[in-house]
Design a protein around this motif. Structure first.
Motif, short mmCIF file in Angstrom:
data_model
loop_
_atom_site.label_atom_id
_atom_site.label_comp_id
_atom_site.label_asym_id
_atom_site.label_seq_id
_atom_site.Cartn_x
_atom_site.Cartn_y
_atom_site.Cartn_z
N ALA A 1 0.84 -1.20 0.00
CA ALA A 1 0.00 0.00 0.00
C ALA A 1 0.87 1.25 0.00
N GLN A 2 0.37 2.31 -0.63
CA GLN A 2 1.06 3.60 -0.61
C GLN A 2 0.42 4.58 0.37
N ALA A 3 -0.75 4.24 0.89
CA ALA A 3 -1.47 5.16 1.78
C ALA A 3 -2.29 4.36 2.77
N ILE A 4 -2.66 5.02 3.87
CA ILE A 4 -3.49 4.42 4.91
C ILE A 4 -4.67 5.33 5.19
N HIS A 5 -5.87 4.77 5.13
CA HIS A 5 -7.07 5.50 5.54
C HIS A 5 -7.45 5.00 6.93
N PRO A 6 -7.49 5.89 7.94
CA PRO A 6 -7.75 5.42 9.30
C PRO A 6 -9.22 5.30 9.67
N GLY A 7 -10.14 5.75 8.79
CA GLY A 7 -11.56 5.70 9.15
C GLY A 7 -11.86 6.65 10.29
N TYR A 8 -12.68 6.20 11.23
CA TYR A 8 -12.93 6.98 12.45
C TYR A 8 -12.72 6.07 13.65
N GLY A 9 -12.44 6.67 14.82
CA GLY A 9 -12.10 5.87 15.98
C GLY A 9 -10.70 5.28 15.85
N PHE A 10 -10.36 4.35 16.73
CA PHE A 10 -9.05 3.69 16.71
C PHE A 10 -7.93 4.72 16.56
N LEU A 11 -7.15 4.66 15.47
CA LEU A 11 -5.97 5.52 15.31
C LEU A 11 -6.23 6.76 14.46
N SER A 12 -7.50 7.06 14.17
CA SER A 12 -7.80 8.14 13.23
C SER A 12 -7.38 9.51 13.74
N GLU A 13 -7.37 9.71 15.06
CA GLU A 13 -6.97 11.00 15.62
C GLU A 13 -5.71 10.87 16.47
N ASN A 14 -4.87 9.94 16.09
CA ASN A 14 -3.63 9.68 16.80
C ASN A 14 -2.47 10.33 16.04
N ALA A 15 -1.95 11.43 16.59
CA ALA A 15 -0.89 12.17 15.91
C ALA A 15 0.36 11.33 15.75
N ALA A 16 0.67 10.50 16.75
CA ALA A 16 1.87 9.66 16.66
C ALA A 16 1.76 8.68 15.49
N PHE A 17 0.56 8.15 15.27
CA PHE A 17 0.37 7.22 14.15
C PHE A 17 0.48 7.95 12.81
N ALA A 18 -0.10 9.14 12.72
CA ALA A 18 0.02 9.92 11.49
C ALA A 18 1.49 10.22 11.19
N ARG A 19 2.25 10.48 12.24
CA ARG A 19 3.69 10.75 12.05
C ARG A 19 4.42 9.48 11.64
N MET A 20 4.03 8.34 12.19
CA MET A 20 4.64 7.07 11.80
C MET A 20 4.41 6.80 10.31
N CYS A 21 3.21 7.11 9.84
CA CYS A 21 2.92 6.94 8.41
C CYS A 21 3.85 7.80 7.56
N ARG A 22 3.98 9.05 7.97
CA ARG A 22 4.85 9.97 7.23
C ARG A 22 6.29 9.45 7.20
N GLU A 23 6.78 9.00 8.34
CA GLU A 23 8.16 8.52 8.42
C GLU A 23 8.36 7.24 7.62
N ALA A 24 7.28 6.46 7.44
CA ALA A 24 7.37 5.21 6.68
C ALA A 24 7.15 5.44 5.18
N GLY A 25 6.93 6.71 4.80
CA GLY A 25 6.69 7.01 3.39
C GLY A 25 5.29 6.69 2.93
N LEU A 26 4.35 6.59 3.87
CA LEU A 26 2.96 6.29 3.54
C LEU A 26 2.10 7.54 3.69
N ALA A 27 1.23 7.79 2.73
CA ALA A 27 0.32 8.92 2.83
C ALA A 27 -0.74 8.60 3.88
N PHE A 28 -0.95 9.53 4.80
CA PHE A 28 -1.99 9.39 5.82
C PHE A 28 -3.21 10.15 5.31
N ILE A 29 -4.32 9.46 5.09
CA ILE A 29 -5.50 10.09 4.51
C ILE A 29 -6.29 10.75 5.65
N GLY A 30 -5.78 11.88 6.03
CA GLY A 30 -6.30 12.66 7.14
C GLY A 30 -5.41 13.87 7.32
#
Length: 660
Positions: free
Chosen positions: A75-104
Motif C-alpha cells: 500500500a502507498q497510503a493508509i485511511h484510518p476511518g474513524y475511531g481507533f488511530l484516526s486522531e492519533n498524531a503519533a500514528f500519522a507521524r509514523m505513516c509519514r516517516e514510513a513514506g505512507l500517505a496518511f488520509i487525514g
C-alpha cells in the motif's frame, strides 16, 4: 499515484472506504483482528493481513503492526476511518516517516486540536466564541473546585482528550462536584490515558450542530454546511440530519465562516468537523474539532452531492479542491439513524449472532453497514450494526421516508434500538424540529419492544414451522405431524413460548388455506409466497410479509411491521426441572448484563443498603455501568473484587431484601 490503500479500521467505515477505492480503481487492503478474520470488510478487500488478538489495544490500535501490514501488502497510503488511530498524531507521524500517505490531517493539526483545552485556545485566538469555563494547567482538586464555583452550576466536567461522552459528567450542585470529578478523571484515564479535565458552563437545552470542512494542501478551505446531532444517548449521537431546522441562512454562513477560521488557525488539511453548541437564543460556542471523517458524513454527502471519502483520497494525493465555497450547493434534506445492537430502553449493548440482516430498499434510501446475516456482534467493539440514511425534497419528505424505511428494516437474532428509532421518527417534537441534547430524556420516548406476539405473528410462525420445515425434508421423509397437517380436516396442536407466556394453537388445513385457532379467536390465511427467509400470506384480504430466521438455540425469529419476535417451542418438563420447581431463597443475585471488568465495589458484605443505592461499577463495551440496588436490603455476598473480569450473566452481588 495511489494504486493500493490500506484501511486501518473495521466495520461499516472500512466497507465504505473499500467501495470508494473500487470506484477509483484503487486496490483496497484490509487489516483484521482474530475476532474479525471472517468479517465483511475482510471479505470485500483484495488483500488482508492479521494484526493481533481480538482486543483493540492488541490489534487495531497497534500502529507499528498496521504500518508493517501496509508495507507488506504494497500500500502507498493508509485511511484510518474513524475511531481507533484516526486522531492519533503519533500514528500519522509514523505513516509519514514510513513514506505512507496518511488520509487525514497532518500530525501537527491533530496535536493542535486533539486536546479540548488546546482547541479552545485556538478557537479563541481565531475569534470564535467558546463556552465560559476553566481550562487551566492547575488540575488540583482545590483549584478545580474553586473554578467550578466561579463558573457556576450547572456545569460539565469534561475530559480534555477524546470524546463520545467518555470522561464527561454533568454537575448540578456543589455537593456533587467531588464525585463527578473523580468519575470523569477515572473514565478519561482509562479511555484515553490522560486524566486531564476542564470545566464548562452547562448550556440549557442546547443543540449540537457541527460544520463539515474540507481543506487541501494548497491553502483552500471550504465548509459543506451543517449537521444537527442533538438526539443523543449517553452523549453519543443517535439521529443526525442536514440541514438543521434551527439555522437561518445568515446563521449558517456565520457558523460556517467560524469553522473555516478554526481550521485555518490549526493548519488543517483534509476532512474535519468543527462542533458547536447552539443555544436557544441563536448564540453558538465552539465545542471541539474532530480531526477525521465523522460517522454521520453521509447526510452531508446526500445534501451536497459530494463524495467525502473520494475527496479525502484526492486531497491526500496532493490534488487541490475542485470547487470553491461559492461552488458548494445544497439540495433537499437528509437524516441518518444509527442502528445499534442494544436494548432500546437501558442502552445496554447486545452481543451475538445476527441471524438475519435485511436492510430496506427504495429511492432515497442508503444503508452503510459492516455486517451481513450470519455475522457476529462481539464484546470487543462498538455495537453499531448499520447506518440508515434517507433523503427527501424537504424535511417532511425525509421523515416520511425514514419511517417507511424503519418499518421495512428487518434485524433478527439480536436486540436492537429499532423501537427507539421508530419512536423518535413518530415523535411530534421531532417532526416539529424541537430537538436538543436532552431530547430523549425530556420526551420520555416510549421504545419498549413488544412484550407479546400478536395473533398474526403466531399464525405465521405456525405456518412457517410446518410449510418451511416440510419443504426442507426430502419426499417421503416427512414427519407424521406433517402428514396429518397436509391431510386436511384435522386439528393439529402447536405451541410457542414468547417471553414468559406460552400460546397453544390449533392448525387446520382448509381448502387452499389454513385456519389457526388461538385463545380468543382464529385467523384464516393463505400462503402467497414462501422463500428461505420470507413468508407472505393473505390475512383478511391483506397481504402481510414476514421475515423469518432461526437462532443457534433453535428459536424461531420473526420480523413483521418493524417489530421482532422470538418464539420458542416449549420443551417438556423433566423430572429434574420438576424437582427444582418452587425452591428459592429470600434474596436475589444481580447478574452482569454483559461481559466486562469490575471497576469499583461500593459496598461490603453485611452492609445495609437503600433502594437505588449504587453498589458497584462495571466497565463493558468501553462504557461504565453503575449497578444500583433494586430494593432495600442487606449485602450477603460479593463474589468479585475490583479489577476482576466477569462473564455475562455472572452473579455480581447477592442482596437479601428487607422483610417489608
Amino acid at each position: 499515484m495511489l494504486t493500493r490503500i490500506l484501511i486501518a479500521n473495521r466495520g461499516e467505515i472500512a466497507v465504505r472506504v473499500i467501495r470508494a477505492c473500487r470506484e477509483l480503481g484503487i486496490s483496497p487492503a484490509a487489516v483484521y483482528s482474530a475476532a474479525d478474520a471472517g468479517a465483511l470488510h475482510v471479505r470485500l478487500a483484495d488483500v488482508a493481513a492479521p494484526v493481533g488478538p481480538a482486543p483493540a489495544a492488541q490489534s487495531y490500535l497497534r500502529g507499528e503492526a498496521i504500518i508493517a501490514a501496509a508495507q507488506r501488502l504494497g500500500a502507498q497510503a493508509i485511511h484510518p476511518g474513524y475511531g481507533f488511530l484516526s486522531e492519533n498524531a503519533a500514528f500519522a507521524r509514523m505513516c509519514r516517516e514510513a513514506g505512507l500517505a496518511f488520509i487525514g490531517p497532518p500530525p501537527e493539526a491533530i496535536e493542535a486540536m486533539g486536546g479540548k483545552i488546546g482547541a479552545r485556545r485556538i478557537a479563541v485566538a481565531a475569534g470564535v466564541p467558546v463556552v465560559p469555563g476553566y481550562d487551566g494547567a492547575d488540575q488540583s482538586d482545590a483549584t478545580l473546585a474553586a473554578e467550578a464555583a466561579r463558573v457556576g452550576f450547572p456545569l460539565l466536567v469534561k475530559a480534555s482528550a477524546g470524546g463520545g461522552g467518555k470522561g464527561m459528567r454533568a454537575v448540578s450542585a456543589p455537593g456533587e462536584f467531588a464525585a463527578a470529578l473523580e468519575g470523569a478523571r477515572r473514565e478519561a484515564g482509562a479511555a484515553f490515558g490522560d486524566a486531564t479535565v476542564f470545566l464548562e458552563r452547562y448550556i440549557q437545552r442546547p443543540r449540537h450542530v457541527e460544520i463539515q470542512i474540507l481543506a487541501d494542501s494548497h491553502g483552500n478551505i471550504v465548509h459543506l454546511g451543517e449537521r444537527e446531532c442533538s438526539i443523543q444517548r449517553r452523549h453519543q449521537k443517535v439521529i443526525e440530519e442536514s440541514p438543521s431546522p434551527a439555522l437561518t441562512p445568515a446563521l449558517r454562513v456565520k457558523m460556517g465562516e467560524a469553522a473555516v477560521r478554526v481550521a485555518r488557525a490549526a493548519g488543517y488539511v483534509n476532512a474535519g468537523t468543527v462542533e458547536f453548541i447552539l443555544g436557544p437564543d441563536g448564540s453558538f460556542y465552539f465545542l471541539e474539532m474532530n480531526t477525521r471523517l465523522q460517522v454521520e458524513h453521509p447526510v452531508t454527502e446526500l445534501v451536497t452531492g459530494l463524495d467525502l471519502v473520494r475527496l479525502q483520497i484526492a486531497i491526500a494525493a496532493g490534488a487541490p479542491l475542485p470547487f470553491t465555497q461559492e461552488g458548494v450547493s445544497f439540495r433537499g434534506h437528509a437524516i441518518e439513524a444509527r442502528l445499534y445492537a442494544e436494548d432500546p430502553v437501558s442502552f445496554l449493548p447486545a452481543v451475538g449472532r445476527l441471524a438475519l440482516h435485511e436492510p430496506p430498499l427504495g429511492p432515497g434510501v442508503r444503508v452503510d453497514s459492516g455486517l451481513a446475516s450470519g455475522d457476529e456482534v462481539t464484546v470487543h467493539y462498538d455495537p453499531m450494526i448499520a447506518k440508515l440514511i434517507v433523503s427527501g425534497a424537504d424535511r417532511a419528505a425525509a421523515i416520511e421516508r425514514l419511517r417507511r424505511a424503519l418499518d421495512d428494516y428487518a434485524v433478527l437474532g439480536l436486540t436492537t434500538n429499532l423501537p427507539l428509532l421508530r419512536a423518535v421518527a413518530e415523535s411530534p417534537a421531532f417532526v416539529a424540529g424541537d430537538t436538543h441534547t436532552g431530547f430523549l430524556a425530556e420526551q420520555r420516548i416510549h421504545a419498549t419492544p413488544p412484550a407479546a406476539a400478536p395473533p398474526e405473528a403466531l399464525a405465521a410462525a405456525a405456518i412457517w414451522e410446518q410449510e418451511a420445515g416440510g419443504r426442507r425434508q426430502e419426499a417421503g421423509a416427512r414427519s407424521p405431524f406433517e402428514s396429518r397437517w397436509r391431510a386436511g380436516g384435522v386439528d393439529v396442536p402447536i405451541s410457542f413460548t414468547v417471553g414468559k407466556e406460552t400460546h397453544l394453537l390449533q392448525a387446520r388445513q382448509s381448502g387452499e388455506g389454513w385456519s389457526i385457532a388461538y385463545a380468543g379467536g382464529h385467523i384464516d390465511l393463505t400462503i402467497i409466497a414462501i422463500r428461505d427467509s420470507e413468508l407472505v400470506v393473505a390475512i383478511r384480504d391483506t397481504l402481510e410479509r414476514f421475515r423469518v430466521a432461526r437462532d443457534a438455540a433453535g428459536d424461531l425469529l420473526l420480523g413483521w411491521r418493524g417489530e421482532a419476535y422470538r418464539l420458542a417451542r416449549p420443551a417438556p418438563l423433566s423430572a429434574d426441572s420438576v424437582g427444582r420447581a418452587g425452591h428459592g431463597h429470600g434474596g436475589a443475585s444481580l447478574s452482569a448484563p454483559m461481559p466486562g471488568t469490575l471497576i469499583t465495589v461500593l459496598v461490603s458484605a453485611g452492609e445495609q443498603v437503600a433502594e437505588g443505592q449504587p453498589l458497584l461499577v462495571l466497565e463493558a463495551m468501553k462504557m461504565e455501568h453503575t449497578v444500583v440496588a433494586p430494593y432495600a436490603g442487606v449485602v450477603r455476598r460479593l463474589p468479585f473484587a475490583a479489577g476482576d473480569s466477569v462473564a455475562g450473566g455472572a452473579d455480581l452481588i447477592e442482596l437479601e431484601a428487607d422483610e417489608d
